[in-house]
Design a protein around this motif. Structure first.
Motif, mmCIF file in Angstrom:
data_model
loop_
_atom_site.group_PDB
_atom_site.id
_atom_site.type_symbol
_atom_site.label_atom_id
_atom_site.label_comp_id
_atom_site.label_asym_id
_atom_site.label_seq_id
_atom_site.Cartn_x
_atom_site.Cartn_y
_atom_site.Cartn_z
ATOM 1 N N VAL A 83 0.849 -1.197 0.000
ATOM 2 C CA VAL A 83 0.000 0.000 0.000
ATOM 3 C C VAL A 83 0.882 1.243 0.000
ATOM 4 C CG1 VAL A 83 -1.553 1.396 1.462
ATOM 5 C CG2 VAL A 83 -2.007 -1.038 1.142
ATOM 6 N N ALA A 84 0.424 2.271 -0.714
ATOM 7 C CA ALA A 84 1.031 3.603 -0.621
ATOM 8 C C ALA A 84 -0.095 4.629 -0.659
ATOM 9 C CB ALA A 84 2.016 3.850 -1.759
ATOM 10 N N ILE A 85 -0.068 5.593 0.252
ATOM 11 C CA ILE A 85 -1.151 6.575 0.363
ATOM 12 C C ILE A 85 -0.576 7.981 0.472
ATOM 13 C CG2 ILE A 85 -3.161 7.339 1.687
ATOM 14 C CD1 ILE A 85 -3.478 4.491 2.718
ATOM 15 N N GLU A 86 -1.203 8.894 -0.246
ATOM 16 C CA GLU A 86 -0.885 10.316 -0.174
ATOM 17 C C GLU A 86 -2.048 11.042 0.494
ATOM 18 O OE1 GLU A 86 1.441 13.800 -2.012
ATOM 19 O OE2 GLU A 86 1.880 11.835 -1.145
ATOM 20 N N LEU A 87 -1.765 11.945 1.428
ATOM 21 C CA LEU A 87 -2.772 12.765 2.090
ATOM 22 C C LEU A 87 -2.507 14.234 1.789
ATOM 23 C CD1 LEU A 87 -2.726 10.040 3.792
ATOM 24 C CD2 LEU A 87 -3.656 11.405 5.656
ATOM 25 N N LYS A 88 -3.580 14.976 1.457
ATOM 26 C CA LYS A 88 -3.463 16.398 1.169
ATOM 27 C C LYS A 88 -4.640 17.127 1.803
ATOM 28 C CE LYS A 88 0.208 16.505 -1.540
ATOM 29 N NZ LYS A 88 1.419 17.251 -1.165
ATOM 30 N N SER A 89 -4.458 18.438 2.038
ATOM 31 C CA SER A 89 -5.562 19.267 2.513
ATOM 32 C C SER A 89 -5.464 20.642 1.884
ATOM 33 C CB SER A 89 -5.545 19.380 4.044
ATOM 34 O OG SER A 89 -4.409 20.097 4.486
ATOM 35 N N GLN A 90 -6.599 21.316 1.823
ATOM 36 C CA GLN A 90 -6.635 22.672 1.290
ATOM 37 C C GLN A 90 -7.784 23.437 1.927
ATOM 38 O OE1 GLN A 90 -4.290 23.925 -1.014
ATOM 39 N NE2 GLN A 90 -5.163 25.784 -0.174
ATOM 40 N N VAL A 91 -7.463 24.487 2.648
ATOM 41 C CA VAL A 91 -8.464 25.398 3.204
ATOM 42 C C VAL A 91 -8.024 26.810 2.829
ATOM 43 C CG1 VAL A 91 -9.616 26.262 5.264
ATOM 44 C CG2 VAL A 91 -9.015 23.833 5.106
ATOM 45 N N GLY A 92 -8.783 27.448 1.962
ATOM 46 C CA GLY A 92 -8.419 28.772 1.479
ATOM 47 C C GLY A 92 -7.474 28.706 0.295
ATOM 48 N N SER A 93 -7.313 29.844 -0.383
ATOM 49 C CA SER A 93 -6.420 29.954 -1.556
ATOM 50 C C SER A 93 -6.716 28.865 -2.581
ATOM 51 C CB SER A 93 -4.946 29.887 -1.120
ATOM 52 O OG SER A 93 -4.635 30.913 -0.211
ATOM 53 N N TYR A 94 -7.985 28.592 -2.806
ATOM 54 C CA TYR A 94 -8.371 27.495 -3.687
ATOM 55 C C TYR A 94 -7.903 27.717 -5.119
ATOM 56 C CZ TYR A 94 -11.286 26.523 0.345
ATOM 57 O OH TYR A 94 -11.727 26.295 1.625
ATOM 58 N N GLY A 95 -8.065 28.958 -5.607
ATOM 59 C CA GLY A 95 -7.679 29.237 -6.975
ATOM 60 C C GLY A 95 -6.198 29.040 -7.216
ATOM 61 N N ASN A 96 -5.382 29.372 -6.222
ATOM 62 C CA ASN A 96 -3.935 29.251 -6.369
ATOM 63 C C ASN A 96 -3.450 27.814 -6.289
ATOM 64 O OD1 ASN A 96 -3.653 32.044 -6.547
ATOM 65 N ND2 ASN A 96 -3.401 32.281 -4.338
ATOM 66 N N SER A 209 -12.299 -0.025 0.608
ATOM 67 C CA SER A 209 -11.424 -0.514 -0.459
ATOM 68 C C SER A 209 -10.068 -0.933 0.103
ATOM 69 C CB SER A 209 -11.247 0.579 -1.518
ATOM 70 O OG SER A 209 -10.339 0.171 -2.518
ATOM 71 N N LEU A 210 -9.510 -0.098 0.972
ATOM 72 C CA LEU A 210 -8.235 -0.429 1.605
ATOM 73 C C LEU A 210 -8.357 -1.703 2.427
ATOM 74 C CD1 LEU A 210 -5.337 0.161 2.566
ATOM 75 C CD2 LEU A 210 -6.316 1.708 4.291
ATOM 76 N N ARG A 211 -9.402 -1.777 3.229
ATOM 77 C CA ARG A 211 -9.608 -2.951 4.086
ATOM 78 C C ARG A 211 -9.755 -4.218 3.249
ATOM 79 N NH1 ARG A 211 -14.126 -5.535 6.354
ATOM 80 N NH2 ARG A 211 -13.717 -6.457 8.412
ATOM 81 N N GLY A 212 -10.537 -4.141 2.162
ATOM 82 C CA GLY A 212 -10.735 -5.307 1.301
ATOM 83 C C GLY A 212 -9.433 -5.779 0.674
ATOM 84 N N HIS A 213 -8.612 -4.835 0.243
ATOM 85 C CA HIS A 213 -7.326 -5.197 -0.349
ATOM 86 C C HIS A 213 -6.445 -5.919 0.665
ATOM 87 C CE1 HIS A 213 -3.794 -4.812 -2.948
ATOM 88 N NE2 HIS A 213 -3.125 -4.389 -1.890
ATOM 89 N N LEU A 214 -6.407 -5.414 1.882
ATOM 90 C CA LEU A 214 -5.552 -6.006 2.908
ATOM 91 C C LEU A 214 -6.069 -7.374 3.348
ATOM 92 C CD1 LEU A 214 -4.822 -2.816 5.016
ATOM 93 C CD2 LEU A 214 -3.252 -4.001 3.458
ATOM 94 N N LEU A 215 -7.368 -7.518 3.474
ATOM 95 C CA LEU A 215 -7.938 -8.825 3.845
ATOM 96 C C LEU A 215 -7.650 -9.874 2.780
ATOM 97 C CD1 LEU A 215 -11.409 -7.751 5.321
ATOM 98 C CD2 LEU A 215 -9.441 -8.671 6.584
ATOM 99 N N GLY A 216 -7.610 -9.437 1.526
ATOM 100 C CA GLY A 216 -7.324 -10.366 0.436
ATOM 101 C C GLY A 216 -5.866 -10.793 0.387
ATOM 102 N N LEU A 217 -5.015 -10.106 1.140
ATOM 103 C CA LEU A 217 -3.583 -10.426 1.156
ATOM 104 C C LEU A 217 -3.132 -10.957 2.513
ATOM 105 C CD1 LEU A 217 -2.101 -7.387 -0.802
ATOM 106 C CD2 LEU A 217 -2.419 -9.707 -1.636
ATOM 107 N N ALA A 218 -4.040 -11.603 3.211
ATOM 108 C CA ALA A 218 -3.730 -12.080 4.565
ATOM 109 C C ALA A 218 -2.474 -12.946 4.601
ATOM 110 C CB ALA A 218 -4.921 -12.851 5.126
ATOM 111 N N ASP A 219 -2.277 -13.793 3.599
ATOM 112 C CA ASP A 219 -1.115 -14.673 3.585
ATOM 113 C C ASP A 219 0.199 -13.913 3.464
ATOM 114 O OD1 ASP A 219 -2.757 -16.853 3.821
ATOM 115 O OD2 ASP A 219 -2.720 -17.386 1.700
ATOM 116 N N GLU A 220 0.130 -12.709 2.931
ATOM 117 C CA GLU A 220 1.341 -11.895 2.754
ATOM 118 C C GLU A 220 1.944 -11.480 4.093
ATOM 119 O OE1 GLU A 220 4.199 -10.055 0.303
ATOM 120 O OE2 GLU A 220 2.468 -11.206 -0.390
#
Length: 222
Positions: A83-96, A209-220
């Motif tokens: 798994v690889a996840i990116e997190l982002k946020s934006q409050v204000g300066s939406y146009g920029n 979706s994340l949980r389903g992917h991980l449950l499907g790889l239990a043997d890993e």
């Protein structure tokens, strides 16, 4: 969805605003830490050992660039990227910042999947790539945005669209075009309120979706 995740999503929203309120240089980049805690809990509940979950120094080799530091990765005991996840946020300066977020999300996914194709990092099977975005819901993000059309007309869905509409369109198309396995777009007015802008990019869908992917790889992880 399990009730405990619903509660922890609300807790993450509160932490997001509380951190933003008192944010200084020391706290920069910490607004989404509670979401990392939530996703870590989801992974552990799906059977992932805690020592397989990495929340810092997550540099993964790229194709167009040397490496990218992802916000959360899961590497199995067999040293496969899961798994690889990116997190982002934006409050204000939406146009920029909307165009920057668009280019970042597209560039990161293109670099990741091309590196995967070229066997730049080890995987037992295709990894799960996620993108989670928290965006403010306020008068600046909910008013209709003028479009510039000096030579050619823009696509009709962008006419009379707000910045929140544009974020929704972006996130839905990142999933539609298989740039990410799942994308979550969470809009929030304050610490007591959050909402999903579409079912297919809801945070609940993202977690499932994340949980389903991980449950499907239990043997890993055995």
């Amino acid at each position: 969805m399990e009730q405990k995740y619903t509660q922890q999503i609300a807790t993450a929203i509160k932490a997001f605003w509380n951190t933003k309120k008192k944010q200084g240089n020391v706290l920069a980049g910490k607004q989404l830490d509670a979401f990392l805690t939530l996703l870590t809990k989801v992974a552990i509940n799906a059977g992932v050992p805690s020592d397989c979950i990495y929340l810092k120094n997550n540099h993964i080799p790229g194709y167009y660039r040397a490496t990218k530091d992802w916000d959360l990765i899961i590497v199995s005991p067999k040293k496969n990227l899961v798994v690889a996840i990116e997190l982002k946020s934006q409050v204000g300066s939406y146009g920029n910042n909307l165009n920057n977020r668009t280019e970042e999300s597209l560039g990161s996914s293109d670099d990741f999947w091309t590196a995967f194709r070229e066997k730049t990092f080890t995987c037992n099977q295709s990894p799960w790539l996620g993108y989670l975005m928290v965006v403010g819901k306020d008068k600046n993000s909910t008013h209709k945005v003028k479009v510039n059309e000096p030579h050619f007309p823009v696509r009709p869905e962008f006419k009379d669209a707000t910045y929140l509409d544009r974020y929704r369109i972006l996130c839905q198309r990142l999933v539609l075009e298989h740039r990410y396995n799942a994308v979550a777009l969470v809009a929030t007015e304050d610490k007591n309120h959050y909402e999903n802008l579409a079912d297919n990019i809801s945070i609940e869908t993202f977690i499932n979706s994340l949980r389903g992917h991980l449950l499907g790889l239990a043997d890993e992880f055995k």
